[in-house]
Design a protein around this motif. Structure first.
Motif, PDB file in Angstrom:
ATOM      1  N   LYS A   1       0.591   4.058  -2.806  1.00  0.00           N
ATOM      2  CA  LYS A   1       0.220   5.419  -2.410  1.00  0.00           C
ATOM      3  C   LYS A   1       1.297   6.442  -2.764  1.00  0.00           C
ATOM      4  N   TYR A   2       2.539   6.171  -2.381  1.00  0.00           N
ATOM      5  CA  TYR A   2       3.585   7.174  -2.510  1.00  0.00           C
ATOM      6  C   TYR A   2       4.355   7.115  -3.834  1.00  0.00           C
ATOM      7  N   CYS A   3       4.402   5.975  -4.462  1.00  0.00           N
ATOM      8  CA  CYS A   3       5.138   5.860  -5.728  1.00  0.00           C
ATOM      9  C   CYS A   3       4.223   5.902  -6.945  1.00  0.00           C
ATOM     10  N   TYR A   4       2.944   5.586  -6.753  1.00  0.00           N
ATOM     11  CA  TYR A   4       2.002   5.571  -7.877  1.00  0.00           C
ATOM     12  C   TYR A   4       0.853   6.558  -7.706  1.00  0.00           C
ATOM     13  N   GLY A   5       0.831   7.283  -6.587  1.00  0.00           N
ATOM     14  CA  GLY A   5      -0.182   8.310  -6.379  1.00  0.00           C
ATOM     15  C   GLY A   5      -1.578   7.804  -6.087  1.00  0.00           C
TER      16      GLY A   5
ATOM     17  N   ASN B 188      12.167   7.087   2.231  1.00  0.00           N
ATOM     18  CA  ASN B 188      11.075   7.752   1.511  1.00  0.00           C
ATOM     19  C   ASN B 188      11.362   8.034   0.042  1.00  0.00           C
ATOM     20  N   ARG B 189      12.205   7.235  -0.574  1.00  0.00           N
ATOM     21  CA  ARG B 189      12.436   7.316  -2.014  1.00  0.00           C
ATOM     22  C   ARG B 189      11.630   6.216  -2.690  1.00  0.00           C
ATOM     23  N   CYS B 190      11.375   6.404  -3.963  1.00  0.00           N
ATOM     24  CA  CYS B 190      10.730   5.350  -4.739  1.00  0.00           C
ATOM     25  C   CYS B 190      11.774   4.792  -5.697  1.00  0.00           C
TER      26      CYS B 190
ATOM     27  N   GLN C 147       0.822  -1.210   0.000  1.00  0.00           N
ATOM     28  CA  GLN C 147       0.000   0.000   0.000  1.00  0.00           C
ATOM     29  C   GLN C 147       0.860   1.266   0.000  1.00  0.00           C
ATOM     30  N   ARG C 148       1.975   1.253   0.744  1.00  0.00           N
ATOM     31  CA  ARG C 148       2.869   2.421   0.739  1.00  0.00           C
ATOM     32  C   ARG C 148       3.447   2.656  -0.656  1.00  0.00           C
TER      33      ARG C 148
ATOM     34  N   ARG D 191       8.616   1.967  -2.122  1.00  0.00           N
ATOM     35  CA  ARG D 191       8.912   3.053  -1.181  1.00  0.00           C
ATOM     36  C   ARG D 191      10.017   2.572  -0.251  1.00  0.00           C
TER      37      ARG D 191
END
Length: 147
Positions: A85-89, A136-138, A81-82, A132
């Motif tokens: 959420k954070y790498c694919y918006g 906090n980098r993708c 999920q992270r 992620r």
């Protein structure tokens, strides 16, 4: 009352674990166990400096060949999920529950990566997704190395 549609299923067993996935998930048929935890692996670009928490069944990178589908609930789902959420918006909540919103977000990410878009997480999806990292980098983790 409308009759219920019955989907065909593929069942894989290994070490007592069972993963049921839609038969359309032929690219991820090598799923051997259900992802139930996370393991930190080195990403391709940042090595052990900024590891990625990936879904796994154990504590080594070799345990990342696992699968998940709607209905799963674990920290492994949270790692997925992270990434979504954070790498694919994706507008999803990180709650460790693989529900309809997570499945829909996974289908979108699979389409974006050009792989079978079935909403089932398995080896092909693991290798194709951007993850992620702890920092906090993708990043991709094509050849995970246990850190």
């Amino acid at each position: 009352m409308k009759p219920l549609a019955v989907a065909s299923l593929f069942i894989s067993t290994c070490m007592g674990a069972v993963v049921v996935v839609p038969s359309a998930a032929s690219a991820d048929i090598s799923i051997q166990a259900t992802c139930s935890r996370t393991v930190n692996v080195a990403s391709s670009a940042y090595s052990t400096v900024d590891p990625i928490a990936m879904p796994s069944t154990g504590s080594t990178a070799s345990s990342t060949s696992c699968g998940m589908a709607q209905g799963a609930n674990s920290s492994a789902v949270g790692a997925l999920q992270r990434a979504l959420k954070y790498c694919y918006g994706a507008g999803i909540t990180v709650d460790n529950d693989f529900g309809p919103a997570t499945k829909s977000a996974l289908v979108s990410a699979q389409k974006r990566e050009g792989i079978t878009a079935d909403g089932v997480y398995g080896p092909q999806t693991r290798l194709s997704l951007t993850w992620r990292s702890v920092g906090n980098r993708c990043d991709k983790a094509a050849n995970p190395i246990y850190t």
